[in-house]
Design an enzyme around this catalytic site. Structure first.
Site, short mmCIF file in Angstrom:
data_model
loop_
_atom_site.label_atom_id
_atom_site.label_comp_id
_atom_site.label_asym_id
_atom_site.label_seq_id
_atom_site.Cartn_x
_atom_site.Cartn_y
_atom_site.Cartn_z
N LYS A 62 -38.37 28.08 4.46
CA LYS A 62 -37.98 27.10 3.28
C LYS A 62 -38.52 25.70 3.78
CE LYS A 62 -34.42 30.19 2.30
NZ LYS A 62 -35.13 31.13 1.23
N TRP B 276 -25.69 35.15 -0.71
CA TRP B 276 -26.05 35.00 0.98
C TRP B 276 -24.59 34.68 1.62
CZ3 TRP B 276 -30.24 37.09 1.77
CH2 TRP B 276 -31.31 36.96 1.01
N ASP C 164 -24.58 28.09 7.16
CA ASP C 164 -26.00 28.68 6.84
C ASP C 164 -26.65 27.44 6.19
OD1 ASP C 164 -28.07 29.67 5.89
OD2 ASP C 164 -27.17 31.44 4.97
C1 LIG Z 1 -29.09 30.35 1.96
C2 LIG Z 1 -29.66 31.46 2.67
N1 LIG Z 1 -29.28 32.56 3.45
C3 LIG Z 1 -29.78 33.50 4.21
C4 LIG Z 1 -31.04 33.75 3.66
C5 LIG Z 1 -31.45 35.07 4.35
O1 LIG Z 1 -32.63 34.74 5.11
P1 LIG Z 1 -33.52 35.68 5.85
O2 LIG Z 1 -34.26 36.38 4.91
O3 LIG Z 1 -34.16 34.71 6.88
O4 LIG Z 1 -32.62 36.53 6.64
C6 LIG Z 1 -31.69 33.31 2.63
C7 LIG Z 1 -32.90 33.65 1.98
O5 LIG Z 1 -33.49 33.24 1.29
C8 LIG Z 1 -31.09 32.08 1.95
O6 LIG Z 1 -31.45 31.35 0.97
#
Ligand SMILES: Cc1ncc(COP(=O)(O)O)c(C=O)c1O
Length: 360
Positions: A196, A102, A172
Site C-alpha cells: 500500500k 483484518w 498492524d
Molecule cells: C490492515 C490490513 N491488514 C492485513 C492485510 C492483509 O495483508 P496481506 O495481503 O499482506 O496478507 C491487509 C490487506 O489489505 C490490510 O489492509
C-alpha cells in the site's frame, strides 16, 4: 503513456519517479550487468540495497536502536500467526481490539495459540468507528495488546493510540505506515505488508523491540521465529529481493519529499479535499464517524446501489480507476496513499461535483 488515477486499496499506486528509476535500472543495475532480480542476495550490490533500505526506513520512522527491522515474506496475514507464536511468552494471553475484517482474522489466528480477549469492538456499527480504550479495559497479565492502526476496508483510523502501559502494543500498520508520524517507541511491534505505502506485495516489514525476540513457543517453525530472521539480518533464506529493492526506492523518494512529517501534511490536505466535499454534498456521504476518519482509505456512498455502479463506471471511463468499495461496505472507496498526488484527489472531486449536478 497513459497512467490511470489509481485509487486501488492494495496493491496500490506507486510513485511514478520510483517506477521510472526501476525501469532505468531494470536490465543493468548500476553497472552490475544484471537486474536486481538476477543477482545473488549475498552479493555486495544486494547487501547495499537491503542495508540502504533498512537505514532509510530507520531514518524515516526514527526507529530506536533497540528495535530490529525485518524484511519478511507471507504478507501481513502471516504476522497474524507470527505475532502470537513469538509473543505468547508468559501468560499466553493477549488483548485484541476488533475494528474490522483484518483485525478479526488476526484474532482468530491468535486464538490457535493462546487466550485472546476482545476488549473492544466496533462491529455493532459495521466497524464505522474506533472504540475508546482505557487502561482499565486491559488484562493485567496480557502478553501484548493488538490494534489495527488503519482499517483499509472501513476507512477508520485510531486518532489516539491506546495507552497500554508496560504491556507491549502491537500494531498492524499495513495501510497507513509511513503516511503519518508515529512514535515507534510507543510500540512493542509494528508490522505492515508493503503493497500500500511501501512497494510491491511480497515483502512485509516487521519492526520489533529487542526484548520481545527470542521467546517463541516451542512449536514455532524456524521460518516463523523472529530470532532467526533478526540473527541473520533478514537473510536466513533468500529474501524477496526485488520487492525490497523497490521499497528502498520508495524510502528514498519519501526522504526526498521531506520525510513523514511533510508526507503527513500533504496527506491531511488531500484527505480534507475529499472529506470537505463529502460533508457538503447532497448526493454522496462518507460512512465513517468524524473522529475515526482515515487519511488513507475513504469510503463513501450515494445510498442507491444503481447510482453507485453508474458512478464507478463513468469514473473509470475518465481514468479514475478502482473506486469500487469493498463488498462489506458497498458504494465507493478512494484509497489515497502517499503516492496519490493532490491533483488526483482534486480530479476525483471535480468529477463527483459534475456527477452530482447531473444525477443529484
Ligand atoms: C490492515 C490490513 N491488514 C492485513 C492485510 C492483509 O495483508 P496481506 O495481503 O499482506 O496478507 C491487509 C490487506 O489489505 C490490510 O489492509
Amino acid at each position: 503513456m497513459n497512467r490511470a488515477i489509481n485509487f486501488s486499496a492494495g496493491p496500490g499506486v506507486l510513485p511514478l519517479e520510483v517506477l521510472k528509476k526501476a525501469q532505468e535500472e531494470m536490465i543493468d543495475y548500476r553497472g552490475a550487468g544484471m537486474s536486481v532480480m538476477e543477482m545473488s542476495h549475498r552479493s555486495k550490490e544486494y547487501e547495499a540495497i537491503i542495508g540502504g533500505a533498512e537505514q532509510n526506513l530507520r531514518k524515516l520512522m526514527n526507529i530506536p536502536q533497540n528495535y530490529k527491522v525485518l524484511f519478511l515474506q507471507g504478507g501481513a496475514s502471516l504476522q497474524f500467526a507470527m505475532v502470537p507464536l513469538n509473543l505468547f511468552s508468559a501468560a499466553k494471553k493477549a488483548d485484541y481490539i476488533s475494528t474490522g475484517a483484518w483485525a478479526k482474522k488476526a484474532i482468530s489466528e491468535a486464538k490457535r495459540y493462546g487466550t485472546v480477549k476482545v476488549i473492544a469492538s466496533s462491529e455493532d456499527k459495521n466497524f464505522n468507528y474506533i472504540p475508546k480504550i482505557s487502561q482499565a479495559m486491559l488484562s493485567r497479565d496480557a502478553d501484548y495488546v493488538h490494534i489495527t492502526t488503519n482499517n483499509t476496508i472501513y476507512g477508520t483510523c485510531f486518532s489516539e493510540l491506546p495507552d497500554t502501559g508496560k504491556i507491549p502494543l502491537v500494531a498492524d500498520m499495513s495501510s497507513n505506515i509511513l503516511s503519518q508520524e508515529y512514535d515507534v517507541s510507543k510500540f512493542g511491534l509494528i508490522y505492515a505488508g508493503a503493497q500500500k505505502n511501501m512497494g510491491p506485495s511480497g515483502v512485509t516489514v516487521v519492526i520489533v523491540r529487542d526484548d520481545l525476540i527470542g521467546h517463541a513457543l516451542d512449536i514455532t517453525p524456524t521460518m516463523l521465529d523472529y530470532k532467526i530472521h533478526a540473527g541473520e539480518g533478514s537473510m536466513y533464506n533468500t529474501p524477496p529481493c526485488y520487492a525490497i529493492y523497490i521499497a528502498g526506492l520508495v524510502f528514498e523518494w519519501l526522504l526526498e519529499k521531506g520525510g513523514i512529517k511533510a508526507m503527513e501534511k500533504e496527506n491531511r490536505l488531500k484527505a480534507a479535499i475529499l472529506y470537505d466535499f463529502l460533508d457538503q454534498s447532497k448526493l454522496f456521504k462518507g460512512t465513517v464517524e468524524l473522529q475515526s476518519r482515515s487519511l488513507m482509505n475513504i469510503p463513501f456512498v450515494t445510498g442507491n446501489e444503481e447510482l453507485d455502479n453508474k458512478f464507478i463506471s463513468e469514473a473509470s471511463k475518465k481514468g479514475l480507476k478502482t473506486l469500487k468499495g469493498h463488498r462489506s461496505v458497498g458504494g465507493m472507496r478512494a484509497s489515497i496513499y502517499n503516492a496519490m498526488p493532490k491533483e488526483g484527489v482534486e480530479t476525483l472531486v471535480t468529477f463527483m461535483r459534475e456527477f452530482e449536478k447531473v444525477n443529484g
